[in-house]
Design a protein around this motif. Structure first.
Motif, mmCIF file in Angstrom:
data_model
loop_
_atom_site.group_PDB
_atom_site.id
_atom_site.type_symbol
_atom_site.label_atom_id
_atom_site.label_comp_id
_atom_site.label_asym_id
_atom_site.label_seq_id
_atom_site.Cartn_x
_atom_site.Cartn_y
_atom_site.Cartn_z
ATOM 1 N N LEU A 96 0.817 -1.213 0.000
ATOM 2 C CA LEU A 96 0.000 0.000 0.000
ATOM 3 C C LEU A 96 0.847 1.258 0.000
ATOM 4 C CD1 LEU A 96 -2.859 -1.090 2.394
ATOM 5 C CD2 LEU A 96 -3.118 -0.394 0.013
ATOM 6 N N GLN A 97 2.075 1.170 0.464
ATOM 7 C CA GLN A 97 2.955 2.340 0.454
ATOM 8 C C GLN A 97 3.344 2.739 -0.957
ATOM 9 O OE1 GLN A 97 6.302 1.904 3.117
ATOM 10 N NE2 GLN A 97 5.021 1.186 4.797
ATOM 11 N N GLN A 98 3.213 1.830 -1.923
ATOM 12 C CA GLN A 98 3.538 2.128 -3.312
ATOM 13 C C GLN A 98 2.364 1.788 -4.226
ATOM 14 O OE1 GLN A 98 7.524 1.302 -4.792
ATOM 15 N NE2 GLN A 98 8.184 0.686 -2.752
ATOM 16 N N ASP A 99 1.160 2.158 -3.783
ATOM 17 C CA ASP A 99 -0.049 2.053 -4.599
ATOM 18 C C ASP A 99 -0.338 0.632 -5.079
ATOM 19 O OD1 ASP A 99 -0.169 4.764 -4.294
ATOM 20 O OD2 ASP A 99 0.724 5.214 -6.234
ATOM 21 N N TRP A 100 0.054 -0.344 -4.270
ATOM 22 C CA TRP A 100 -0.236 -1.747 -4.556
ATOM 23 C C TRP A 100 0.461 -2.231 -5.832
ATOM 24 C CZ3 TRP A 100 -2.167 -4.728 -0.935
ATOM 25 C CH2 TRP A 100 -2.554 -6.018 -1.263
ATOM 26 N N THR A 101 1.482 -1.551 -6.292
ATOM 27 C CA THR A 101 2.205 -1.966 -7.494
ATOM 28 C C THR A 101 3.550 -2.593 -7.171
ATOM 29 O OG1 THR A 101 3.205 0.229 -7.740
ATOM 30 C CG2 THR A 101 1.110 -0.171 -8.883
ATOM 31 N N ALA A 102 4.128 -2.271 -6.042
ATOM 32 C CA ALA A 102 5.466 -2.771 -5.719
ATOM 33 C C ALA A 102 5.728 -2.599 -4.230
ATOM 34 C CB ALA A 102 6.536 -2.029 -6.530
ATOM 35 N N ALA A 103 6.749 -3.321 -3.762
ATOM 36 C CA ALA A 103 7.210 -3.175 -2.383
ATOM 37 C C ALA A 103 8.709 -3.440 -2.365
ATOM 38 C CB ALA A 103 6.485 -4.149 -1.454
ATOM 39 N N SER A 104 9.390 -2.739 -1.487
ATOM 40 C CA SER A 104 10.834 -2.901 -1.346
ATOM 41 C C SER A 104 11.151 -4.224 -0.651
ATOM 42 C CB SER A 104 11.401 -1.737 -0.534
ATOM 43 O OG SER A 104 12.668 -2.049 0.002
ATOM 44 N N LEU A 105 12.086 -5.006 -1.222
ATOM 45 C CA LEU A 105 12.481 -6.268 -0.598
ATOM 46 C C LEU A 105 13.065 -6.028 0.789
ATOM 47 C CD1 LEU A 105 12.930 -9.273 -0.549
ATOM 48 C CD2 LEU A 105 14.946 -8.980 -2.008
ATOM 49 N N GLU A 106 13.852 -4.962 0.946
ATOM 50 C CA GLU A 106 14.421 -4.670 2.262
ATOM 51 C C GLU A 106 13.320 -4.465 3.304
ATOM 52 O OE1 GLU A 106 17.088 -1.405 2.043
ATOM 53 O OE2 GLU A 106 18.695 -2.553 1.089
ATOM 54 N N LYS A 107 12.242 -3.777 2.900
ATOM 55 C CA LYS A 107 11.154 -3.529 3.848
ATOM 56 C C LYS A 107 10.325 -4.779 4.102
ATOM 57 C CE LYS A 107 10.765 1.414 2.890
ATOM 58 N NZ LYS A 107 9.913 2.519 2.395
ATOM 59 N N VAL A 108 10.288 -5.690 3.140
ATOM 60 C CA VAL A 108 9.610 -6.960 3.360
ATOM 61 C C VAL A 108 10.394 -7.814 4.355
ATOM 62 C CG1 VAL A 108 8.980 -9.150 2.242
ATOM 63 C CG2 VAL A 108 8.418 -6.979 1.135
#
Length: 346
Positions: free
Chosen positions: A206-218
């Motif tokens: 949700l921090q990137q409009d449901w298009t992507a997420a940072s692996l580090e943050k995962v």
């Protein structure tokens, strides 16, 4: 753009118009709501003048360009107070500012206190500067619309996140109540933790409009939960994950860390985990490779039975396998790989 502060981009255009046309006055003029506003000016010292005595009010009625060599000899302006005043204006030339739809909104104009004319080159340059002003205005409108859209999206994402958390909390509560009589409490707790892992993955997306997420943050929630005292060391380039990979990797890391805490290296005080990932671009297509290695824990053996958690791990980084596991005396070693096209896929 009316009543906005001065900006260097427009000031430079007015300055350039004054120099090229060799006039003491140059203006980037916007007309609207019964008034004219000077977005940029040279030689006037004011930001606004009445529209009823404006040369530009007449100029915006022309097709593209208006030139008045001597206003005292032009019946449209010979009675204009700007002309009849002592040391009044005599010369005016203005290139129209028009939107992409053809609507006139102002001019780039030059003025002088003596009669004169402009060469073909000067007239052409004034028209070019007018087009540059419109490009600047369109750019600012596009950026403003983008910022407004992003602000609206942020509000929407916050609402979605709130509702998603409420939904997952309700699912968790229903599951807890439904399984209240189940004697195998480990299974119930595992379900609750998996739901929490999904919630964390949703937050990152949700921090990137449901298009992507940072692996580090995962990776970070797993480190916070199980990696106390640096017992899990993670390293690798930051990579944007697509939605499917984000959910798969979140659950994968959750299961690996949970198993390590219950049966593997993290169940022992000195146990550690090395987690690393790289992008291998030596083949036809780049591949994400992830390495999980446990050490310092009890001796482990391959489980005789596979539960749901083992099946989640076996699904790999994007739910399509690509998993190799070895149970060594030093601890579990697991290798995962997936094509970057699948990792980034929406």
């Amino acid at each position: 753009m009316l009543d906005t502060p001065r900006e260097q981009d427009f000031d430079e255009i007015a300055e350039l118009a004054s120099r090229i046309c060799e006039t003491p006055i140059a203006v980037v003029n916007l007309v609207g709501n019964g008034r004219q506003f000077f977005k940029a000016e040279v030689g006037l010292g004011v930001r606004e003048t009445p529209l009823d005595s404006s040369f530009c009010a007449r100029a915006i009625l022309e097709q593209d360009f208006m030139i008045i060599p001597d206003a005292t000899k032009d019946t449209r302006f010979d009675c204009n107070p700007l002309v009849t005043a002592e040391n009044g204006l005599r010369f005016y030339a203005g290139a129209l500012l028009k939107t992409a739809e053809g609507h006139p909104i102002g001019t780039v104009c030059v003025l002088d206190f003596k009669p004169r004319n402009l060469s073909d080159m000067q007239q052409t340059t004034l028209k070019v500067l007018a087009r540059q002003v419109m490009r600047q205005l369109e750019l600012r409108r596009t950026l403003r619309e983008r910022d407004e859209a992003q602000a609206q999206q942020a509000v929407l994402n916050a609402e979605i996140a709130h509702r998603m958390k409420n939904t997952l909390a309700m699912v968790q509560a229903i599951a807890t109540q439904t399984l209240k009589g189940v004697t195998e409490r480990d299974a119930v707790e595992a379900l609750a933790r998996r739901i929490a892992a999904l919630g964390s993955a949703h937050d990152q997306l949700l921090q990137q409009d449901w298009t992507a997420a940072s692996l580090e943050k995962v990776v970070r929630p797993m480190l916070l939960l199980h990696g106390d005292g640096g017992r899990i060391r993670a390293s690798g380039p930051d990579i944007d994950l697509g939605p499917k990979a984000t959910l798969s990797i979140s659950l994968l890391l959750h299961e690996l860390a949970t198993n390590a805490a219950k049966y593997g290296s993290l169940s022992a005080p000195e146990g550690k985990v090395e987690l690393s990932w790289t992008i291998d671009d030596t083949g036809e297509e780049p591949v994400l490779r992830m390495h999980w290695q446990e050490s310092g824990g009890p001796e482990v053996n391959e489980p005789s039975q596979r539960g749901f958690g083992s099946r989640l791990i076996q699904m790999g980084l994007i739910g399509k396998g690509g998993v190799t596991k070895r149970w060594l005396p030093s601890g579990l070693v697991a290798e995962f790989e997936a094509a970057m096209s699948g990792v980034k896929a929406l």
